[in-house]
Design a protein around this motif. Structure first.
Motif, PDB file in Angstrom:
ATOM      1  N   LEU A  20       0.830  -1.201   0.000  1.00 49.05           N
ATOM      2  CA  LEU A  20       0.000   0.000   0.000  1.00 49.05           C
ATOM      3  C   LEU A  20       0.869   1.256   0.000  1.00 49.05           C
ATOM      4  N   MET A  21       0.285   2.350  -0.466  1.00 49.27           N
ATOM      5  CA  MET A  21       1.012   3.620  -0.506  1.00 49.27           C
ATOM      6  C   MET A  21       0.993   4.302   0.864  1.00 49.27           C
ATOM      7  N   GLY A  26       4.672   8.757  -0.243  1.00 46.81           N
ATOM      8  CA  GLY A  26       4.323   8.377  -1.607  1.00 46.81           C
ATOM      9  C   GLY A  26       4.908   7.036  -2.029  1.00 46.81           C
ATOM     10  N   HIS A  27       5.585   6.332  -1.119  1.00 44.62           N
ATOM     11  CA  HIS A  27       6.192   5.039  -1.429  1.00 44.62           C
ATOM     12  C   HIS A  27       5.246   3.885  -1.115  1.00 44.62           C
ATOM     13  N   ALA A  75      -0.286   2.236  10.224  1.00 51.25           N
ATOM     14  CA  ALA A  75      -1.721   2.496  10.255  1.00 51.25           C
ATOM     15  C   ALA A  75      -2.251   2.381   8.828  1.00 51.25           C
ATOM     16  N   ILE A  76      -3.450   1.841   8.706  1.00 55.03           N
ATOM     17  CA  ILE A  76      -4.082   1.662   7.404  1.00 55.03           C
ATOM     18  C   ILE A  76      -5.443   2.356   7.429  1.00 55.03           C
ATOM     19  N   TYR A 105       1.380   5.665   7.224  1.00 54.87           N
ATOM     20  CA  TYR A 105      -0.074   5.816   7.156  1.00 54.87           C
ATOM     21  C   TYR A 105      -0.456   5.393   5.743  1.00 54.87           C
ATOM     22  N   LEU A 106      -1.003   4.203   5.626  1.00 52.27           N
ATOM     23  CA  LEU A 106      -1.196   3.529   4.350  1.00 52.27           C
ATOM     24  C   LEU A 106      -2.635   3.637   3.860  1.00 52.27           C
TER      25      LEU A 106
END
Length: 185
Positions: A20-21, A26-27, A75-76, A105-106
Motif C-alpha cells: 500500500l502507498m 508516496g512510497h 496504520a491503514i 499511514y497507508l
C-alpha cells in the motif's frame, strides 16, 4: 456516534501481506517493510472518526515508545473516500503531518486489506509476534470520547510488554469500539 466493535479474529492467524502507498512519503510499503524484530502492530484508523481523534496522540506515543524496543507499526485507512472525502489520501497526509505520525499511514483504496484483516472499526488493532502470528486484537484501552478516561494504551501496552518479557499475552482481550469502516458500494 455509531459504536461498532472489532471482530475478534482468531489468535494465531497469520498476518495478511499487503502493498500500500504511505501517504507521508508516496512510497509503496509491504508488511515486510513495516515488520518489527519483536512484533508488528497494524492499526486501522481514519481521519474523521471521533474515536480515532481521541487516541491519535497516544498512537504516536505508543509507536515511538516501542519502536526502539523492536516493534514495527503501521496504520491503514480503508474507508470509502468517495462518500467520506475527509479520509482521502491528501487529507490523510495532512493529518499525519499535523499529528507527527512516526509510522506509515497507508491507503487501502480497494478495501481488500481491511477485508483480509477482518477489520470492522476505527480504531482497530492487530498485534503480531515475531513470526507474524496474531497475539492481540482488540482495544487500545478503556478510554472513549466523553467517558473521562485519558488514553493510555494500557491494554495494547500490556500485550507488547508481555512479548518483551517473554510472557504469553493474555487471551482475555476486549474488542475495540469505534466507527464502522465505511465500505464502498
Amino acid at each position: 456516534m455509531a459504536r461498532t466493535e472489532s471482530v475478534m479474529l482468531e489468535l494465531g492467524t497469520q498476518a495478511p501481506d499487503f502493498k500500500l502507498m504511505d501517504v507521508r512519503t508516496g512510497h509503496l510499503l509491504g508488511l515486510k517493510d513495516v515488520r518489527g524484530e519483536k512484533g508488528t502492530l497494524i492499526m486501522f484508523i481514519c481521519n474523521h472518526c471521533p474515536f480515532v481523534k481521541h487516541v491519535s496522540d497516544e498512537l504516536v506515543r505508543l509507536a515511538n515508545d516501542y519502536r526502539p524496543l523492536g516493534f514495527g507499526s503501521a496504520a491503514i485507512m480503508s474507508n470509502d473516500v468517495v462518500n467520506y472525502p475527509d479520509d482521502a489520501p491528501e487529507k490523510m497526509q495532512e493529518v499525519a503531518m499535523k499529528h507527527q505520525y512516526s509510522f506509515p499511514y497507508l491507503y487501502d483504496g480497494t478495501q481488500q486489506i481491511a477485508k483480509s484483516y477482518h477489520a470492522a472499526c476505527t480504531p482497530d488493532f492487530f498485534l503480531f509476534d515475531e513470526d507474524l502470528k496474531l497475539i492481540y486484537r482488540g482495544q487500545l484501552d478503556d478510554s472513549r470520547p466523553g467517558n473521562g478516561i485519558h488514553p493510555s494504551g494500557r491494554d495494547l501496552r500490556e500485550a507488547m510488554d508481555a512479548v518483551l518479557n517473554n510472557r504469553p499475552v493474555s487471551a482475555n482481550q476486549k474488542p475495540s469500539i469505534g466507527c464502522n469502516i465505511k465500505w464502498a458500494g
